[in-house]
Each structure stands twice: as C-alpha cells, then as structure tokens.
Write a protein that holds these residues in place. Structure first.
Motif, PDB file in Angstrom:
ATOM      1  N   ARG A  17       0.815  -1.224   0.000  1.00  0.00           N
ATOM      2  CA  ARG A  17       0.000   0.000   0.000  1.00  0.00           C
ATOM      3  C   ARG A  17       0.850   1.277   0.000  1.00  0.00           C
ATOM      4  NH1 ARG A  17      -2.918  -3.670   2.989  1.00  0.00           N
ATOM      5  NH2 ARG A  17      -5.106  -3.965   2.368  1.00  0.00           N
ATOM      6  N   GLY A  39      -1.785   1.809  -2.972  1.00  0.00           N
ATOM      7  CA  GLY A  39      -2.856   0.837  -2.858  1.00  0.00           C
ATOM      8  C   GLY A  39      -3.991   1.013  -3.834  1.00  0.00           C
ATOM      9  N   GLU A  40      -3.992   2.102  -4.614  1.00  0.00           N
ATOM     10  CA  GLU A  40      -5.056   2.349  -5.580  1.00  0.00           C
ATOM     11  C   GLU A  40      -4.606   1.927  -6.975  1.00  0.00           C
ATOM     12  OE1 GLU A  40      -8.007   6.002  -7.099  1.00  0.00           O
ATOM     13  OE2 GLU A  40      -6.336   6.391  -5.729  1.00  0.00           O
ATOM     14  N   ALA A  70      -9.407   0.445  -4.792  1.00  0.00           N
ATOM     15  CA  ALA A  70      -8.355  -0.257  -4.059  1.00  0.00           C
ATOM     16  C   ALA A  70      -8.002  -1.568  -4.762  1.00  0.00           C
ATOM     17  CB  ALA A  70      -8.806  -0.521  -2.630  1.00  0.00           C
TER      18      ALA A  70
END
Length: 377
Positions: A17, A39-40, A70
């Motif tokens: 992340r 994390g995206e 996510a």
C-alpha cells in the motif's frame, strides 16, 4: 505477504500500500497496463495502450488513468507484467550456479554422474570462485590454475571472466504471469526452476523497477551441449514473471535489490517438499553492470526485462539417491521476496501448457478494435 482478494491470487509485499507498481491485468476486452499507487489501481490504457508505452512515456504519476479503486477490491486477474519489452537473462552470476553448470557439462546431462563431479569441483574451486571478482587479475590467475588442472570450462569463463552471459530468454509477449502453468519440455528428465529477481529497464538504459521471475532450466539439455541453450531455455510457458514490477523510488531502490533475500518453495503432488533461501548479496556481478553489458552494443527501443541469475541449483534428492532434484508434473513452485511479493506457478509440460496464440499482431489488432491505437499512428 499480503494476499489480494478477488481474482488476483498472487501475494503482494507486506508494504504494497505504500509502494508504487506497474503491471498488466486481463479484462473481457483485452489486456490493460496497470499502475498502482498507495494501494489504488489505475487502468492506464487511455494514456498508453501497452505497458511498454506507459514506461517509455515516463509519466508514472497516474495522471489520465481511470481509477479502479483499491487493488485488493478490484477483482483483477494479473498477467505477466511486461508486454513489448524484450526478455533477456544473465546466467552463471553466482558461484554455486557456476559450479553446477560445470557439473552439467562434465556429466553430459547424466544426473547419475553429478554427485562425484560436484564433490571434486567443490573441493578444488568452491572457495576461490566464491571470493574472486570477475574480470580481475585474480580471476585471470584462477583461470590459469584451473586450465593447468584440466578443470576449465566455458561456464567458468562467464562466471569469472570479463564478459557476462546475456541471452534472450523468451519472445516478446510469451511470458506467463502469477498462477499460470509453467512449462518444461516433455522430453526432459533433469530440470529445475530458477528463481530470480528481474529488472525492468527502459529504452534509455535506466533500471526503473524490479519483479520476480522463474527462468526454468533443463539441466539435461544444456548439459549435453551449450549449443542446446535455446531448447533448454525457450519453450512454451517456460518463463514466468510477476506479480507486479515494483518501481524504484525513495522507499525502494536498487540497493534493496542488491540485498534482497529470495525464497523458493516446491511442493509436489507426491508429497515432496523443497525449501531454499538465497541472498542477492552473493551475486558475482552488480545488477547495474549486467544492465550495462546487455546494452553495450544493442538498443532496445521498447525496453527490456533482465533476469539477474540464480543462486539456486537444487541438489536435494527426490527419488533415487544421488539423483538430486528434477521436476514432476503438478509441482507447485513459489518464489518469494519481502519487497517484491510472491510468484506461484504450477508445472506442466510445455506441450500441455496453454498454447501461446496472441502475439504482437493480435495485440495491436485488439488495441485498434478498442480504439486505443489508431491505424494512422
């Protein structure tokens, strides 16, 4: 390692992340280049339709990408994280692997002769080959001594000589990704995985990130003749990469690669288990020197991925005493490193692995149909 939910079944690093990653994912319409930041996940296909084009554009900020949310909730199926990049590999970059290559050569691919040869070579060159720096005066002196002893080999030439072994491992788009089947030739009886760290390098020769890979090797083929390297290395589904390429930044640098610990686990359907650990700090040549040698008289306009070599040459007996290790169909091979994640593949024969049918032409036709690439460009 963190386990990602949904269709992504491969493990990501514990700190995924906070890292930045690139890779590729499958969709119903076709493959997409993927960027992961904090994390995206972002679908970058509208910005650059291939991963190579995204890397070459140089903007890995996520600008213009479509957020998929996510990563652990996006339900993505990861593919091999490279597409148009050439797939290159370096061999015999660790002392142990150098000794094992000499054993293959002297045994002429016959596993039954390997144990006795291994004992003699280890006694004569084990310590010296581990300490010598390739291409130095000390390496040249060791070479002279080994020639006098009748122990010189073409594999030792690339292990301690000035020139690294660099070869093409697989055609463009032929690599497989996490959880895919990985292939060995159906006519091989002595083979093993080669768990490695691989660098992603752009067309300007800059190493921009790292991933894990399995550079499968057929010890019987290459042992019979080095001229069989192509058959030993380049077969259907014989090269895996993934799960994602971790980009170099303030939190992950080339020094993390230089000191990475790589773990191997093999679980056979017959109950056989093999575990091993290697440290990249034991590599004989610096990773960036291997990049430099790859680029010395060749250009890669779409970039390349470079396998850095392996310390592993499994010798733990599986069936017969003295036979050492060889794969069996159904083996589950897991390669793991703390900052890069986990790459798992199941072993089948190259004949039984999913055939490679979508090459460069198929990819570009798909991109045109999706409106991501104009025929006029």
């Amino acid at each position: 390692m963190a386990q990602v939910n949904g269709a992504v079944a491969s493990g990501l690093p514990h700190d995924w992340r906070s890292g930045r990653f690139v890779g590729r994912a499958a969709t119903a319409d076709g493959p997409i280049p993927l960027l992961v930041i904090a994390g995206e996940a972002f679908d970058m296909s509208a910005v650059a339709p291939t991963l190579s084009m995204l890397v070459e554009a140089g903007d890995l900020s996520g600008a213009g990408g479509r957020s998929l949310g996510a990563l652990d909730a996006a339900g993505l199926e990861l593919l091999s994280p490279v597409d148009l990049q050439c797939v290159k590999a370096c061999g015999v970059t660790f002392a142990v692997s150098a000794i094992e290559r000499v054993i293959e050569e002297r045994a002429r691919g016959d596993w039954s002769a390997a144990a006795a040869i291994r004992e003699r070579l280890e006694a004569r060159v084990g310590g010296s080959i581990r300490s010598v720096v390739p291409g130095t005066a000390e390496a040249a002196a060791l070479k002279s001594a080994l020639i006098e002893d009748g122990l010189w080999s073409q594999y030792l030439e690339v292990a301690i000589g000035p020139d690294a072994e660099v070869f093409t491992k697989a055609p463009v788009l032929a690599t497989v990704g996490p959880d895919a089947e990985i292939g060995i030739r159906s006519d091989s009886s002595w083979n093993n995985p080669e768990p490695e760290v691989a660098l992603l390098v752009n067309s300007r020769g800059e190493a921009i990130g790292a991933t894990l890979g399995n550079d499968v090797n057929l010890r019987d083929f290459e042992g019979r003749s080095a001229l069989l390297l192509g058959k030993a290395k380049d077969n259907n589904a014989s090269c895996s990469l993934g799960p994602l390429v971790r980009l170099f930044d303030d939190t992950f640098t080339i020094d993390d690669v230089r000191h990475a610990e790589v773990r191997l686990n093999i679980q056979g359907e017959d109950g056989y288990v093999l575990d091993g650990v290697s440290n990249m700090a034991e590599i004989s040549r610096d990773p960036l020197d291997l990049v430099r040698q790859t680029l010395s008289e060749h250009q890669y306009p779409d970039g390349f991925v470079l396998f850095l070599g392996t310390l592993f040459a499994p010798v733990q007996d599986r069936d017969d005493v003295g036979r050492g290790f060889t794969h069996k169909i159904g083996d589950r091979v897991t390669i793991e490193s703390e900052r890069l994640g986990r790459l798992t593949n199941r072993v089948v024969t190259s004949k039984d692995a999913a055939p490679w049918t979508d090459g460069i032409g198929a990819l570009f036709r798909n991109l045109v149909r999706r409106g991501l690439l104009s025929t006029g460009k």
